[in-house]
Design a protein around this motif. Sequence first.
Motif, PDB file in Angstrom:
ATOM      1  N   THR A 144      -1.469   3.452   8.931  1.00 53.83           N
ATOM      2  CA  THR A 144      -0.538   2.441   8.785  1.00 53.83           C
ATOM      3  C   THR A 144      -1.173   1.225   9.369  1.00 53.83           C
ATOM      4  O   THR A 144      -1.117   0.142   8.960  1.00 53.83           O
ATOM      5  CB  THR A 144       0.945   2.570   9.470  1.00 53.83           C
ATOM      6  OG1 THR A 144       1.536   4.082   8.819  1.00 53.83           O
ATOM      7  CG2 THR A 144       1.975   1.713   9.204  1.00 53.83           C
TER       8      THR A 144
ATOM      9  N   GLY B  38      -8.315  -4.357   0.758  1.00 54.93           N
ATOM     10  CA  GLY B  38      -7.921  -5.426   1.570  1.00 54.93           C
ATOM     11  C   GLY B  38      -8.827  -6.334   1.935  1.00 54.93           C
ATOM     12  O   GLY B  38      -8.698  -7.599   2.041  1.00 54.93           O
TER      13      GLY B  38
ATOM     14  N   GLY C 263       0.815  -1.201   0.100  1.00 52.15           N
ATOM     15  CA  GLY C 263      -0.005  -0.085  -0.126  1.00 52.15           C
ATOM     16  C   GLY C 263       0.950   1.340   0.089  1.00 52.15           C
ATOM     17  O   GLY C 263       2.065   1.255  -0.339  1.00 52.15           O
TER      18      GLY C 263
ATOM     19  N   VAL D  17       4.047  -1.059   3.112  1.00 52.79           N
ATOM     20  CA  VAL D  17       3.710   0.374   2.557  1.00 52.79           C
ATOM     21  C   VAL D  17       4.745   1.264   2.196  1.00 52.79           C
ATOM     22  O   VAL D  17       5.664   1.166   2.577  1.00 52.79           O
ATOM     23  CB  VAL D  17       2.984   1.205   3.681  1.00 52.79           C
ATOM     24  CG1 VAL D  17       1.596   0.507   3.943  1.00 52.79           C
ATOM     25  CG2 VAL D  17       3.569   1.135   4.874  1.00 52.79           C
TER      26      VAL D  17
ATOM     27  N   HIS E  52      -3.632  -0.544   7.217  1.00 48.92           N
ATOM     28  CA  HIS E  52      -2.996  -1.585   6.349  1.00 48.92           C
ATOM     29  C   HIS E  52      -2.442  -2.735   6.701  1.00 48.92           C
ATOM     30  O   HIS E  52      -2.743  -3.787   6.309  1.00 48.92           O
ATOM     31  CB  HIS E  52      -1.495  -0.743   5.572  1.00 48.92           C
ATOM     32  CG  HIS E  52      -1.987   0.293   4.554  1.00 48.92           C
ATOM     33  ND1 HIS E  52      -2.376   1.510   4.853  1.00 48.92           N
ATOM     34  CD2 HIS E  52      -1.998   0.159   2.962  1.00 48.92           C
ATOM     35  CE1 HIS E  52      -2.486   2.181   3.802  1.00 48.92           C
ATOM     36  NE2 HIS E  52      -2.316   1.471   2.711  1.00 48.92           N
ATOM     37  N   GLU E  53      -1.964  -2.660   8.049  1.00 43.48           N
ATOM     38  CA  GLU E  53      -1.644  -3.733   8.754  1.00 43.48           C
ATOM     39  C   GLU E  53      -2.826  -4.926   9.039  1.00 43.48           C
ATOM     40  O   GLU E  53      -2.728  -6.054   8.884  1.00 43.48           O
ATOM     41  CB  GLU E  53      -1.016  -3.666   9.913  1.00 43.48           C
ATOM     42  CG  GLU E  53      -0.377  -4.944  10.886  1.00 43.48           C
ATOM     43  CD  GLU E  53       0.654  -4.189  11.841  1.00 43.48           C
ATOM     44  OE1 GLU E  53       1.955  -4.420  11.417  1.00 43.48           O
ATOM     45  OE2 GLU E  53       0.069  -3.926  13.011  1.00 43.48           O
TER      46      GLU E  53
ATOM     47  N   TYR F  17      -2.086  -6.039   4.204  1.00 43.88           N
ATOM     48  CA  TYR F  17      -0.895  -5.721   3.270  1.00 43.88           C
ATOM     49  C   TYR F  17       0.289  -6.037   3.845  1.00 43.88           C
ATOM     50  O   TYR F  17       0.598  -5.832   5.046  1.00 43.88           O
ATOM     51  CB  TYR F  17      -0.952  -4.119   3.281  1.00 43.88           C
ATOM     52  CG  TYR F  17      -2.211  -3.406   2.489  1.00 43.88           C
ATOM     53  CD1 TYR F  17      -2.117  -2.957   1.069  1.00 43.88           C
ATOM     54  CD2 TYR F  17      -3.355  -3.173   3.151  1.00 43.88           C
ATOM     55  CE1 TYR F  17      -3.325  -2.335   0.709  1.00 43.88           C
ATOM     56  CE2 TYR F  17      -4.503  -2.631   2.487  1.00 43.88           C
ATOM     57  CZ  TYR F  17      -4.042  -2.333   1.120  1.00 43.88           C
ATOM     58  OH  TYR F  17      -5.518  -1.711   0.575  1.00 43.88           O
TER      59      TYR F  17
ATOM     60  N   THR G 206      -8.707   1.882   0.919  1.00 46.37           N
ATOM     61  CA  THR G 206      -7.581   0.898   1.585  1.00 46.37           C
ATOM     62  C   THR G 206      -8.320  -0.518   1.932  1.00 46.37           C
ATOM     63  O   THR G 206      -7.988  -1.429   2.084  1.00 46.37           O
ATOM     64  CB  THR G 206      -6.653   1.623   2.401  1.00 46.37           C
ATOM     65  OG1 THR G 206      -6.216   2.654   1.796  1.00 46.37           O
ATOM     66  CG2 THR G 206      -5.899   0.856   3.276  1.00 46.37           C
TER      67      THR G 206
ATOM     68  N   ARG H   3      -3.283   0.848  -4.637  1.00 44.69           N
ATOM     69  CA  ARG H   3      -3.949   2.067  -3.819  1.00 44.69           C
ATOM     70  C   ARG H   3      -4.942   2.642  -4.773  1.00 44.69           C
ATOM     71  O   ARG H   3      -4.927   2.396  -6.042  1.00 44.69           O
ATOM     72  CB  ARG H   3      -2.930   2.991  -3.346  1.00 44.69           C
ATOM     73  CG  ARG H   3      -2.149   4.084  -4.585  1.00 44.69           C
ATOM     74  CD  ARG H   3      -1.267   4.952  -4.053  1.00 44.69           C
ATOM     75  NE  ARG H   3      -0.423   5.480  -4.798  1.00 44.69           N
ATOM     76  CZ  ARG H   3      -0.838   6.695  -5.071  1.00 44.69           C
ATOM     77  NH1 ARG H   3      -1.587   7.511  -4.745  1.00 44.69           N
ATOM     78  NH2 ARG H   3      -0.067   7.521  -6.015  1.00 44.69           N
TER      79      ARG H   3
ATOM     80  N   ASN I 249      -9.608   7.488   0.357  1.00 41.30           N
ATOM     81  CA  ASN I 249      -8.924   6.823   1.403  1.00 41.30           C
ATOM     82  C   ASN I 249      -9.264   7.497   2.767  1.00 41.30           C
ATOM     83  O   ASN I 249      -9.498   8.481   2.612  1.00 41.30           O
ATOM     84  CB  ASN I 249      -7.502   6.750   1.065  1.00 41.30           C
ATOM     85  CG  ASN I 249      -6.954   5.844   0.178  1.00 41.30           C
ATOM     86  OD1 ASN I 249      -7.235   4.653   0.171  1.00 41.30           O
ATOM     87  ND2 ASN I 249      -6.152   6.293  -0.954  1.00 41.30           N
TER      88      ASN I 249
END
Length: 357
Positions: free
Chosen positions: A34, A335, A7, A45, A37-38, A42, A331, A323, A327
Amino acid sequence: MPARIIGMIGTQQEGVAVHLIQGKISREWVRDFTRLHEQWNYDSVLVGYYASAAEGFAIALYAADHTERIQFLIAHRPGSVAPALAARQVVTFDQLTQGRMSLHIIAGTSDKDQASEGDFLPKDDRYRRAGEYLDVMRWIWTSDGPLNHHGEFYRVEGAFSDIKPYQQPYPSLFFGGSSGGALEMGAKHCDVFAIFGEPLAETRERVRDFRSRAAAFGRRVGFNMSLRPIIADTEGAAWDKANKLLADVEGKTGAAPQPTNASAERLLGYAARGDVHDERLWMGIARATGAPGNTSCLVGTPEQVSAAVLEYYRLGIHSFLLRGFENPSDTVAIGRELIPRIKAGALEIDRLAEAAE
């Protein structure tokens, strides 16, 4: 090889990155975006590099301190700092995060952007300098003794680092570019060639060509592709979403600027042939904006877009920077809807290929 999904948290406010409030960084946004994303699986990044934006290593280290496993692909511009200092910056981050990083080498954007940081070298010279820069860094990372180096761009006497990389022999090096200088530098020095989404036939040839270039230096390389998915429950709804986005972009930007690099010229060449390639690859945003960066889109349902990504996986591209435009909602959608399908599909492709051998 499992598919890796990257990402972007970036270093400027672009709907994907660092929120700025009267010139101040929103630490909460960096942390929470962040973590998002975790949460959605993902693998990594990208932390971008912009001459006027927040410094990427600091952003990434703050984000790493507030997450558990996600990795960071940190964009880095050779020439902005001396290679001996950069070598220590990289291994310090690598050690503190226990290997949660890769480095994306950006040897040149626009001459105007470079000049704002005091760099006035022509672009071809910047790629040669980047190669020498990476030579010095690699020596410092791997050598047990001091380095004396007298080169075209750098001179060091007794360069050494007490700390060495956590990852051995050192973190992987990404690069991007389409000019002759970029390809020569990347083939000789880097581990992953990062490209924008292009039609399948041209991508197949690009992979073949770059593998050949790297093999001339006795090296094997991987590939990463940047794509911007536009997904909806139905194909028609996805195209409606894409066309609405295009109208909004055209209303805000006016006439597209001229391309500033060879990669943008490639994308605009495909856009001139038609907005849609291989059913899903859409170049409308590239055409409208002059392709300043990651503007190759895949449009369709989650099943259709995932299948399109896997066609690139079959060509040997095993890492994808995905991406969206809105957002954090995009995101989450990537995912939830794409990452599980892409990762499962890649494993099945590998299983069938192994069974056929």
